[in-house]
Design a protein around this motif. Structure first.
Motif, short mmCIF file in Angstrom:
data_model
loop_
_atom_site.label_atom_id
_atom_site.label_comp_id
_atom_site.label_asym_id
_atom_site.label_seq_id
_atom_site.Cartn_x
_atom_site.Cartn_y
_atom_site.Cartn_z
N HIS A 170 8.80 2.10 -0.75
CA HIS A 170 8.85 2.73 -2.07
C HIS A 170 8.12 4.06 -2.04
O HIS A 170 7.56 4.45 -1.01
N VAL A 171 8.08 4.71 -3.20
CA VAL A 171 7.33 5.95 -3.36
C VAL A 171 6.47 5.86 -4.63
O VAL A 171 6.89 5.30 -5.64
N ASP A 172 5.26 6.40 -4.54
CA ASP A 172 4.44 6.66 -5.73
C ASP A 172 3.69 7.96 -5.44
O ASP A 172 4.12 8.72 -4.55
N SER A 173 2.63 8.27 -6.15
CA SER A 173 1.98 9.56 -5.90
C SER A 173 0.52 9.56 -6.29
O SER A 173 0.06 8.76 -7.11
N HIS A 174 -0.20 10.52 -5.70
CA HIS A 174 -1.61 10.72 -6.00
C HIS A 174 -1.74 11.27 -7.42
O HIS A 174 -1.10 12.28 -7.76
N GLN A 175 -2.52 10.60 -8.25
CA GLN A 175 -2.72 10.94 -9.66
C GLN A 175 -1.40 10.96 -10.44
O GLN A 175 -1.27 11.63 -11.46
N THR A 226 0.85 -1.18 0.00
CA THR A 226 0.00 0.00 0.00
C THR A 226 0.89 1.23 0.00
O THR A 226 2.09 1.14 0.23
N SER A 227 0.30 2.39 -0.29
CA SER A 227 1.06 3.63 -0.24
C SER A 227 0.32 4.63 0.64
O SER A 227 -0.87 4.88 0.47
N LEU A 228 1.07 5.18 1.59
CA LEU A 228 0.54 5.97 2.70
C LEU A 228 0.49 7.45 2.34
O LEU A 228 1.51 8.04 1.99
N MET A 229 -0.70 8.03 2.43
CA MET A 229 -0.90 9.45 2.15
C MET A 229 -0.58 10.22 3.44
O MET A 229 -1.39 10.27 4.37
N CYS A 230 0.60 10.81 3.48
CA CYS A 230 1.09 11.40 4.73
C CYS A 230 0.37 12.68 5.12
O CYS A 230 0.50 13.15 6.25
N SER A 231 -0.38 13.28 4.19
CA SER A 231 -1.19 14.45 4.52
C SER A 231 -2.66 14.07 4.70
O SER A 231 -3.51 14.96 4.87
N GLY A 232 -2.95 12.78 4.68
CA GLY A 232 -4.34 12.30 4.80
C GLY A 232 -4.88 12.45 6.21
O GLY A 232 -4.15 12.33 7.19
N SER A 233 -6.18 12.67 6.33
CA SER A 233 -6.81 12.87 7.63
C SER A 233 -6.86 11.59 8.46
O SER A 233 -7.02 11.65 9.69
N LEU A 265 2.98 10.34 -2.35
CA LEU A 265 3.18 11.79 -2.40
C LEU A 265 1.94 12.48 -2.97
O LEU A 265 1.38 12.02 -3.97
N THR A 266 1.55 13.59 -2.36
CA THR A 266 0.27 14.20 -2.70
C THR A 266 0.42 15.71 -2.92
O THR A 266 0.75 16.45 -1.99
N LEU A 267 0.17 16.13 -4.16
CA LEU A 267 0.17 17.56 -4.51
C LEU A 267 -1.18 18.00 -5.06
O LEU A 267 -1.36 19.18 -5.36
N VAL A 268 -2.10 17.06 -5.22
CA VAL A 268 -3.42 17.36 -5.79
C VAL A 268 -4.49 16.59 -5.03
O VAL A 268 -4.19 15.79 -4.15
N GLN A 287 9.03 17.16 0.76
CA GLN A 287 10.01 16.81 1.78
C GLN A 287 9.33 16.57 3.12
O GLN A 287 9.65 15.61 3.83
N ALA A 288 8.36 17.42 3.47
CA ALA A 288 7.62 17.24 4.73
C ALA A 288 6.86 15.92 4.74
O ALA A 288 6.82 15.22 5.77
N GLN A 289 6.26 15.56 3.60
CA GLN A 289 5.53 14.29 3.53
C GLN A 289 6.47 13.10 3.68
O GLN A 289 6.16 12.14 4.38
#
Length: 292
Positions: A137-142, A43-50, A71-74, A122-124
């Motif tokens: 690992h790393v992936d990203s939102h959208q 799974t991939s963890l959204m570090c800015s997720g509620s 990683l989440t920018l959108v 970087q904060a995420q």
């Protein structure tokens, strides 16, 4: 000995990665069930997720589940940093751009400061790496991490943090897998695959590793037992990744998100006994990104 090397190289290995861990408790619950009772391996963890804290707690109780950083920018949610630190990245309500099209228009018009993107990512990464989980690992939102310009930032940051495994969402140009896609989805998939091909060249130069094959883009949010079965039946040699978006309590998720995803159908696809049997028949070895 040479034949043994050949066999190892051409075995079918599969990562099933569930995105958006930490975004919502019902998504967290679906991912954990898919890992414990099904064949979701990562799974991939959204570090800015509620629901970040809930996700970390559940992941620690599910050690077989590999965990990366999403990683989440959108997505229209709140960033991790304060809005005053991200004046060009967020809107007047302090929220991230709604989707990748909004972000890309502003990014390529020079209206988003690179330094703000670097600071937020970087904060995420720091939050994910300090939560007590072993990050795979790393992936990203959208899939913004393969966007030209953003890919360079992500690869540099990940290298600095010692993360060398990454998703490359380049689905096969002609792959349909039984999914009746709209023209818009096809065009979007081809664009993403093109960006991924460019990002792969940079990732290889920076000595990153990634699965050779990727599935789940065209039918993203719409996977079901049949479509996952078709992927397994057609799984190529080497390492493949299936991206999925499982969840429970679809009614609650549909009220919160307007994505028209089929969370419970996606979860059932990986709980399916029929698909578990297919994995055995096709001699597929399940791994997470840690096994790359």
């Amino acid at each position: 000995a040479a034949s043994d090397v050949y066999k190892r190289q051409y075995m079918k290995k599969l990562i099933v990665n569930a995105d958006d861990f930490g975004l919502h408790p019902a998504i967290n619950a679906g991912i954990i069930k898919g890992s414990r009772d099904g064949f979701i391996t990562s799974t991939s963890l959204m570090c800015s997720g509620s629901a970040f804290d809930d996700a970390v707690l559940q992941a620690k109780a599910t050690p077989a589940l590999g965990v990366g950083i999403h990683l989440t920018l959108v997505g229209g949610g709140k960033p991790l940093l304060q809005a005053r630190q991200l004046r060009t990245l967020v809107d007047e309500d302090g929220l991230l751009p709604a989707d990748y099209t909004v972000f890309a228009k502003r990014w390529y018009a020079g209206r988003i400061k690179k330094a703000e993107v670097v600071s937020e990512l970087q904060a995420q990464l720091e939050r994910g790496l300090s939560c007590g989980l072993k990050i795979t690992h790393v992936d990203s939102h959208q899939h913004l991490h393969v966007l030209p310009g953003i890919a360079d930032i992500v690869l540099d940051l990940c290298s600095a943090f010692g993360i060398k495994k990454i998703r490359m969402p380049q689905e096969g140009w002609f792959w349909r897998g039984g999914f009746n896609s709209t023209a818009g989805r096809l065009i979007g998939r081809e664009g993403l695959s093109f960006c991924s091909a460019l990002a792969k060249m940079k990732a290889r130069q920076a000595r990153f590793v990634y699965p050779q094959h990727f599935f789940g883009m065209l039918a993203g949010g719409n996977l079901n037992e049949f479509l996952v079965g078709e992927i397994i039946r057609n799984l190529p040699d080497g390492v493949s990744e299936i991206m999925t978006h499982p969840g429970m309590d679809a009614e609650s998720l549909e009220k919160t998100f307007s994505w028209q995803y089929h969370w419970e159908d996606e979860l059932q696809a990986f709980l399916s006994e029929k698909n578990k049997c297919l994995l055995e028949q096709k001699k597929v070895t399940l791994i997470n990104f840690g096994g790359l």
